[in-house]
Design a protein around this motif. Structure first.
Motif: not given
Length: 262
Positions: A1-12
């Protein structure tokens, strides 16, 4: 089963610069970039309270030219010539990279600046001389990018140093997303709200696995390096005041405004 999408960000957040995992309206703060083993610090911030930055700080920015038939034919009028056996490559500079909501600066001596909406690959682990069948294991995720290009410089300079490598000519964002079928993602570009490019990465001449493998023959790819995978269809001129949106299916919308150089 494919992994669920994860959203990675970079922020200030004030003076702080950090990576995080975006979960709805909040960001779980990481102690390092996710492709470098970043782990949760135990702190969460509200997404609305921080400024999103380019989601990656690459050591190398590599790009593929003429990777859709629709763009190759529009730019070169070479639809009857043989397709290159290998992906045509060029370099952008890490200092081109800028983030969502930031400005694309129109240089004072530029005369023909164009948008190029693209799907961008983020490398997750060191890759050197790998086979196409191994490429997926070295890809962390994907984001949206705009390979801003000055066409007269591109045509007349010895190399594409100015045309592709000028500061702010490489917007990325808003997030790096894992778990997507990056071999078939739609890329849509809008200029001032009007759709000007719209095609899927399934139409790549050289698919992403072939691109990563080919680059790795000559250059060692490191975690966080990025590859612009080519723009579809025709591009068009942009001017100060224009707003360009590049939307990649499953990733979101990267929006930037063009401003005149101060």
């Amino acid at each position: 089963m494919a992994a669920e999408p994860e959203r990675y960000v970079r922020f200030a957040d004030g003076d702080e610069r950090a990576y995080g995992v975006q979960q709805g309206e909040h960001i779980v703060v990481l102690d390092a970039a996710p492709w470098s083993g970043g782990a949760p610090t135990g702190r969460r911030v509200a997404a609305e309270d921080v400024q999103l930055l380019a989601p990656v700080e690459p050591s190398k920015v590599i790009a593929v030219g003429y990777n859709y038939l629709s763009h190759r034919e529009d730019m070169t009028h070479e639809e009857r010539r043989p397709i290159p056996e290998y992906p045509p490559l060029f370099l952008k500079l890490p200092t081109t990279i800028t983030g969502p909501g930031s400005d694309i600066v129109y240089p004072p001596d530029a005369t023909d600046l164009h948008y190029e909406g693209e799907l961008v690959v983020v490398i997750g682990s060191t890759a050197s001389r790998i086979d196409e069948s191994e490429a997926a294991a070295h890809i962390f995720g994907v984001t949206a990018g705009n390979d801003v290009s000055e066409r007269n410089w591109q045509a007349n300079d010895l190399q594409w140093f100015r045309a592709k490598g000028t500061d702010t000519f490489g917007p990325l964002g808003p997030a790096v997303v894992t778990g997507l079928d990056y071999l078939d993602l739609r890329v849509t570009t809008r200029l001032n709200g009007e759709v000007v490019q719209d095609q899927s990465s399934i139409d790549h001449i050289h698919d992403i696995h072939a691109i990563v493998s080919y680059i790795s023959r000559y250059v060692t790819l490191h975690p966080g390096d990025v590859i612009f995978t080519g723009t579809p269809g025709a591009t068009g001129a942009i001017q100060p005041g224009d707003v360009i949106q590049v939307e990649v299916e499953g990733v979101g919308v990267l929006e930037n405004r063009v401003v005149a150089a101060p």
